[in-house]
Design a protein around this motif. Structure first.
Motif, short mmCIF file in Angstrom:
data_model
loop_
_atom_site.label_atom_id
_atom_site.label_comp_id
_atom_site.label_asym_id
_atom_site.label_seq_id
_atom_site.Cartn_x
_atom_site.Cartn_y
_atom_site.Cartn_z
N GLN A 114 0.81 -1.33 0.09
CA GLN A 114 0.05 -0.06 0.08
C GLN A 114 0.79 1.12 0.22
OE1 GLN A 114 -3.67 -0.30 2.56
NE2 GLN A 114 -2.49 -1.74 3.30
N ASP A 159 -7.10 -0.77 -3.79
CA ASP A 159 -7.62 0.65 -3.50
C ASP A 159 -6.78 1.80 -3.92
OD1 ASP A 159 -9.84 2.26 -2.55
OD2 ASP A 159 -9.36 2.35 -0.49
N GLN A 160 -5.56 1.67 -3.62
CA GLN A 160 -4.19 2.81 -3.86
C GLN A 160 -4.40 2.93 -5.49
OE1 GLN A 160 -4.20 0.91 -1.22
NE2 GLN A 160 -3.53 2.12 0.39
N ASN A 186 -7.50 4.74 -6.82
CA ASN A 186 -7.16 6.13 -6.65
C ASN A 186 -6.06 6.93 -7.29
OD1 ASN A 186 -9.81 7.05 -4.78
ND2 ASN A 186 -9.14 5.05 -3.80
#
Lengths: 274, 317
Positions: free
Chosen positions: B61, B92-93, B96
């Motif tokens: 992450q 998720d990183q 985004n």
């Protein structure tokens, strides 16, 4: 900071809370309690600590601010408007259905370096930028505002390790320590205390201040450009979620609250000058 | 570009990283961020450019987040991790920073499909292509030969945008000339002039497997997804039958992509898809990629039979 300036900024914080109501009750969406929790933190940053030129801003001629607690980004809008980084027209154009989010999506205004909200991501990006600035011998500072409940995310601690190891003393974290997540108080959910000791153990310098005292916040960040330590700095700002509006402050499950209907008038009447 | 002592054949990953090193030597502001993974081809870079090799530890992450900050500062960032983790742990990183913010991060990862199957299911990025296909603005690249790997570094530096590149550790050697490879098309056709009623569409290791076996049909190598659909459809109009083969799960992968495209353009080619299904559960014993391919029916003799069948049915018409 002198008393007159502190009083002036306290009035500023009050005006911004009111302006926040204007903008977000009209929109019908927003996160009031988290914005009110961090108001003084942002006032200290934008009006005293951060370096930027509102009249002549460019992508890279300012300090950087990562609003990692993206739910609190709402308070950035009235501030950018007040300091003159965006106009009233631009603000309204950005915050309407189908509006032009061009300015915020270009990520070049201080506070809009990053598209926050997926919690736990801002600090790592801030650390990467701080690393690059040091490589470039660029003395701008990188600020990152975290929510305390955001610190449940493991990715925060990955970044905390990284920043300390790489001696990123140009990186300043301010944790909005309101002791509350969305559903409950942090110490009921999964204990965070002793919170500042955790940062210390990871190699950060820490300071604990009253997060609604603009004077204390500015003092804590007073010498950040002349620190002699190689450690990054974490300021634990003790706050109250929803501060300034008693009817919703320090109450769990108020995270997504925005007044509507008759509550709007009541909110305007009851927003307090701290 | 130099060869590396002790490595007889250059793998696609090492071809890429040695080119990156050459570019860094010539003054490109490149930073490699790694989540505790190196490569023989990276050793010189690490010695020469100490602070430009940023090791975040086993923290995928943070690998993506730090890379985002470096890219934001204008650095040319190559993030490097061990697959499947940069995608599965840090999705998720990626979603985004790369898809939404479109920061020009080149995310590279060692391992593709089942190439590290011996290490168990945990180390098989068999879903990664499917997962990454769900995002807009990110190119998914599977270098199937040295030429593609060689061309990557110039492609990255001349067209900064988010990319995900996965290296199969068993792919080595050269199949294409530079003029064969066009990143804006995303695919290349290996022509076999004898038969034209069936085509195999694949990427990565199965391009090499099909070519090595000398299958009697054209082989389309989709080395960069998404492909240019219109140009691909122009090619596919030549064939009655399509067989897709992938070293990854079928759900959402290359086979799905071809079905979507064929449907979108209202075509009626017959399509048969080969891929991993894990329908009998995830591997529970020590295994390797050949065993997994066999269990999923991805075999050269099965493809040969299919090509023969399509050829006969075409002859009978």
């Amino acid at each position: 900071m002198n008393k007159i300036r502190i009083e002036e900024l306290n009035r500023k914080a009050h005006d911004l809370r009111i302006r926040f109501l204007d903008i977000f009750t009209a929109l019908g969406y927003g996160h009031l309690t988290t914005a009110y929790s961090e108001t003084e933190i942002l006032v200290a940053l934008y009006y005293e600590v951060m370096q930027y030129d509102a009249k002549d801003w460019k992508e890279d001629n300012h300090d950087f601010l990562f609003m990692s607690k993206g739910h609190g980004a709402g308070m950035i809008y009235p501030i950018l408007e007040d300091v003159g980084l965006i106009t009233n027209e631009e603000l309204h154009d950005m915050l309407r259905l189908g509006g032009n989010a061009f300015i915020s999506r270009k990520f070049f205004l201080p506070g809009f370096e990053f598209y926050g909200g997926s919690l736990g991501m801002g600090l790592g990006m801030a650390a990467g930028l701080a690393y690059a600035l040091k490589m470039n011998r660029d003395n701008k500072m990188v600020f990152c505002v975290l929510g305390d409940a955001e610190c449940y995310e493991g990715s925060i601690w990955e970044a905390v390790l990284f920043a300390a190891h790489n001696q990123l003393n140009n990186l300043i974290v301010i944790v909005d320590r309101n002791y509350m997540g969305c559903s409950d108080f942090t110490e009921n959910m999964c204990r965070l205390e002793p919170f500042d000791d955790k940062w210390k153990a990871f190699g950060w310098e820490t300071k604990k201040v009253d997060g609604h005292s603009i004077g204390a916040l500015v003092d804590a960040m007073g010498q950040i450009r002349a620190r002699i330590t190689s450690s990054p700095l974490c300021i634990v700002a003790e706050t109250v979620k929803g501060k300034g509006l008693d009817s919703v402050s320090n109450i769990p499950l108020m995270h997504g609250y925005m007044p509507s209907g008759k509550d709007i008038d009541e909110a305007y009447e009851n927003v307090k000058l701290l | 570009m130099q060869n590396i002592e002790g490595i007889a054949e250059m793998k696609v990953r090492d071809v890429f990283f040695l080119d990156v090193y050459d570019k860094a030597k010539s003054g490109e502001d490149i930073i490699i961020a790694s989540s505790d993974i190196g490569a023989p081809s990276l050793d010189e870079f690490r010695i020469m450019f100490g602070n430009r090799f940023v090791n975040v530890g086993i923290a995928e992450q943070n690998l993506l987040a730090v890379s985002a900050g470096l890219a934001f500062a204008g650095k040319k960032v190559i993030a490097y991790g061990l697959n499947p983790f940069p995608v599965t742990r840090a999705f998720d990183q990626i979603r985004n920073f790369m898809a939404s913010m479109q920061l020009p991060i080149t995310l590279t990862a060692l391992n593709a499909g089942t190439c590290s199957a011996e290490a168990g299911y945990t180390h098989m990025p068999v879903e990664n292509v499917s997962i990454m296909r769900t995002l807009q603005n990110i190119k998914v690249i599977n270098p199937s030969d040295e030429t593609i790997s060689h061309m990557l570094v110039n492609e990255i530096l001349s067209h900064p945008s988010p990319r995900y590149i996965q290296f199969d550790k068993y792919i080595e050697g050269k199949q294409y000339e530079k003029c064969d490879i066009d990143f804006s098309r995303g695919f290349v056709v290996n022509r076999n002039d004898d038969k034209q009623n069936v085509v195999i569409i694949t990427y990565g290791i199965w391009v090499r497997e099909c070519l090595k076996a000398g299958l009697d049909c054209d082989i389309i190598d989709c080395f960069s997804l998404p492909v240019n659909e219109e140009i691909l459809i122009g090619e596919l109009r030549k064939y009655e039958n399509i067989v897709t083969v992938e070293d990854g799960i079928l759900v959402g992968g290359l086979g799905s992509m071809i079905l979507e495209i064929i449907n979108k353009y209202g075509m009626n080619n017959k399509i048969i898809s080969y891929g991993l299904c894990m329908k009998d559960g995830y591997p529970k014993t020590y295994t390797n990629r050949e065993v997994i391919w066999n269990q999923s029916g991805i075999k050269i003799d099965a493809l040969n039979r299919l090509i023969g069948h399509f050829s006969r049915s075409s002859d009978n018409e």
